[in-house]
Write a protein that holds these residues in place. Structure first.
Motif, short mmCIF file in Angstrom:
data_model
loop_
_atom_site.label_atom_id
_atom_site.label_comp_id
_atom_site.label_asym_id
_atom_site.label_seq_id
_atom_site.Cartn_x
_atom_site.Cartn_y
_atom_site.Cartn_z
N THR A 9 -72.59 -64.02 53.26
CA THR A 9 -71.32 -64.17 52.54
C THR A 9 -71.52 -64.06 51.04
O THR A 9 -70.76 -63.38 50.32
CB THR A 9 -70.67 -65.51 52.89
OG1 THR A 9 -70.51 -65.60 54.31
CG2 THR A 9 -69.31 -65.65 52.23
N ASP A 10 -72.59 -64.73 50.53
CA ASP A 10 -72.86 -64.66 49.09
C ASP A 10 -73.21 -63.25 48.66
O ASP A 10 -72.79 -62.78 47.59
CB ASP A 10 -74.02 -65.62 48.74
CG ASP A 10 -73.62 -67.08 48.95
OD1 ASP A 10 -72.39 -67.34 49.01
OD2 ASP A 10 -74.52 -67.93 49.09
N MET B 295 -70.06 -61.24 48.45
CA MET B 295 -69.28 -61.61 47.27
C MET B 295 -69.90 -61.06 46.00
O MET B 295 -69.20 -60.57 45.10
CB MET B 295 -69.16 -63.13 47.18
CG MET B 295 -68.27 -63.75 48.26
SD MET B 295 -68.24 -65.54 48.17
CE MET B 295 -67.53 -65.78 46.56
N PHE C 265 -64.78 -68.54 43.07
CA PHE C 265 -65.52 -67.85 44.12
C PHE C 265 -67.02 -67.84 43.87
O PHE C 265 -67.81 -67.65 44.79
CB PHE C 265 -65.02 -66.40 44.26
CG PHE C 265 -63.59 -66.30 44.70
CD1 PHE C 265 -63.23 -66.58 46.02
CD2 PHE C 265 -62.60 -65.95 43.81
CE1 PHE C 265 -61.92 -66.50 46.41
CE2 PHE C 265 -61.28 -65.86 44.21
CZ PHE C 265 -60.93 -66.14 45.52
#
Length: 483
Positions: free
Chosen positions: A400-401, A404, A421
């Motif tokens: 996920t990181d 992003m 975020f």
């Protein structure tokens, strides 16, 4: 006005003096002009004018001037209302046509001929039925016009009239020719059909006679057969009556021989025989009636038995096919000899390999060891499951990181809402982010020749005192975009 014109015309015809004649002619023309003006303004009056007898009387004159004026009136009426000829009957048209044709045939004055030709041309052009009427009533008109009035100064109107009459006469001649051809074809066809029928007539008569004779012969044979059957029935009836009479006579003869004391016995035997016969017939009738009632049920029962037999045969066949296709084969039942032989083999194997005997204490000790190992296995399995779950969660967070960071906007395009975020509460992550950020800032200030190196320089001496407050969140920036 027609009456006035008729009166002026009569005075004009009887006048002797030239001045009086000229004055009457001028008045007559003025009346005709007024009538033309009235009809042109009120077209419904055209039919009434043509129906009047005074108009026909005005037209039936031998004077050139007055007849020309009347024909001019007729032309004006036809120009004002071209449909008026369809409204008046043929009885009114015939006298007008007769007078115009008379003027064309009787006079030789070009003025009268021109006016009559123009009037007749307007009539035949406005009503096609008049063309057929003229062609039927006045058959020599076309030749008369072409011979008498050719070269008189009105050749255009005359040629148009001749063309119309020629077309009508040509159509009539064509229709007559077709009519004659149709009559000839019909006559030939009827003659051919009658001759063919006459040729077939002898054969038809012969066939009719043959069929009549065959039918009469068949009827005679049928009547003969009926008579023979009737005679046979009468003969059989007579034979039966004769046999019954002989049988009764024989019975009477036997009764005469029987003794009077045995008469009662004989009558009783006869009654018993008759009763038995009646009973036999009654039982036969009753059984036949009951059988007819049970016949339908019996037929249904037989049909059900037949259907069941066919269904059982079909199921047996399907079961046999299924067993032949099935991989599992049913073993046959063992016989007593085979069963005893197998039992002997089992007993001999047990004797050669006896089972090891254990005491109660050994069994309990073995059970305790098994339970202990099972507990260790379950505990280690739970720890492995927890570590596996933690590893999967960490991998999901890292993915996920990464996604992003790969989609992070530049500092120029970043907004305040984008800070949430990229906020992390982990100290190692915050430290690593600060180091990367400071390294990227320093690298951006290097000269161009120093940036050509592929080595990535990192700052190792990042002090922990410079870290911001981690309780409120840490912002880290990573990527290759320039701020």
């Amino acid at each position: 006005m027609l009456v006035l014109g008729r009166w002026i015309q009569a005075r004009y015809v009887r006048s002797v003096k030239d001045e009086e004649s000229a004055e009457l002619l001028r008045c007559f023309r003025k009346v005709m002009d007024a009538l033309c003006w009235l009809v042109s303004g009120h077209v419904q009056l055209a039919e009434l004018v043509l129906r009047q007898e005074h108009f026909l009387q005005l037209l039936m004159t031998d004077d050139v001037e007055s007849s020309t004026a009347v024909m001019s009136l007729l032309q004006a009426i036809l120009r004002a209302n071209s449909a008026v000829l369809h409204q008046i009957p043929e009885e009114t048209l015939h006298p007008i046509l007769d007078e115009l044709i008379y003027k064309l045939s009787a006079t030789s004055n070009p003025v009268t001929g021109r006016s009559a030709t123009q009037s007749l041309l307007l009539m035949v052009e406005n009503n096609p039925q008049i063309v057929r009427m003229v062609g039927t009533r006045y058959k020599g008109l076309r030749s008369l016009l072409s011979k008498k009035w050719t070269g008189k100064g009105f050749g255009r109107e005359l040629s148009r009239l001749l063309d119309v009459l020629y077309s009508s006469s040509y159509q009539q001649e064509e229709m007559q020719r077709l009519h004659r051809a149709a009559c000839i074809i019909q006559a030939l066809w009827r003659g051919f059909r009658i001759r063919k029928r006459m040729r077939k007539l002898p054969g038809a008569v012969t066939s009719l006679q043959r069929s009549f004779r065959a039918k009469r012969h068949e009827e005679s044979k049928q009547q003969q057969r009926l008579r023979e059957e009737e005679d046979l029935r009468e003969c059989l009836k007579l034979r039966r009556l004769r046999a019954m009479r002989e049988f009764r006579e024989k019975q009477l003869a036997l009764l005469e021989i029987v003794h009077a004391g045995q008469m009662d016995k004989h009558i009783r035997d006869t009654q018993e025989t008759a009763a038995l016969m009646v009973q036999r017939h009654w039982r036969g009738y009753r059984d036949r009636k009951s059988f007819m009632l049970q016949k339908q049920a019996l037929r249904q029962y037989k049909a059900a038995v037949t259907i069941q037999r066919a269904a059982l045969r079909f199921l047996k066949m399907r079961r046999r096919i299924r067993e032949s296709l099935s991989p599992w084969k049913k073993h046959k039942d063992l016989k007593d000899e085979e069963r005893s032989r197998l039992q002997q083999k089992v007993d001999s194997h047990l004797q050669l390999h006896p089972a090891q005997q254990m005491s109660l204490e050994q069994s309990q000790e073995l059970h305790g060891k098994v339970q202990e190992r099972l507990g260790h296995l379950l505990l280690s399995r739970k720890q492995q499951q927890r570590s596996e779950h933690r590893r999967e969660a960490l991998l999901a967070q890292i993915n996920t990181d990464i996604s992003m960071l790969m989609g992070a906007p530049s500092l120029r395009d970043a907004a305040e809402k984008d800070m949430d975020f990229f906020t992390s509460r982990s100290v190692p992550v915050a430290l690593k982010a600060k180091q990367c950020h400071s390294t990227m800032l320093k690298r951006s200030r290097w000269p161009w020749w120093k940036k050509l190196s592929d080595d990535f320089v990192e700052e190792e001496n990042a002090s922990l005192g410079d870290l911001p407050d981690l309780e409120h969140g840490i912002i880290f920036i990573a990527g290759s975009k320039q701020p």
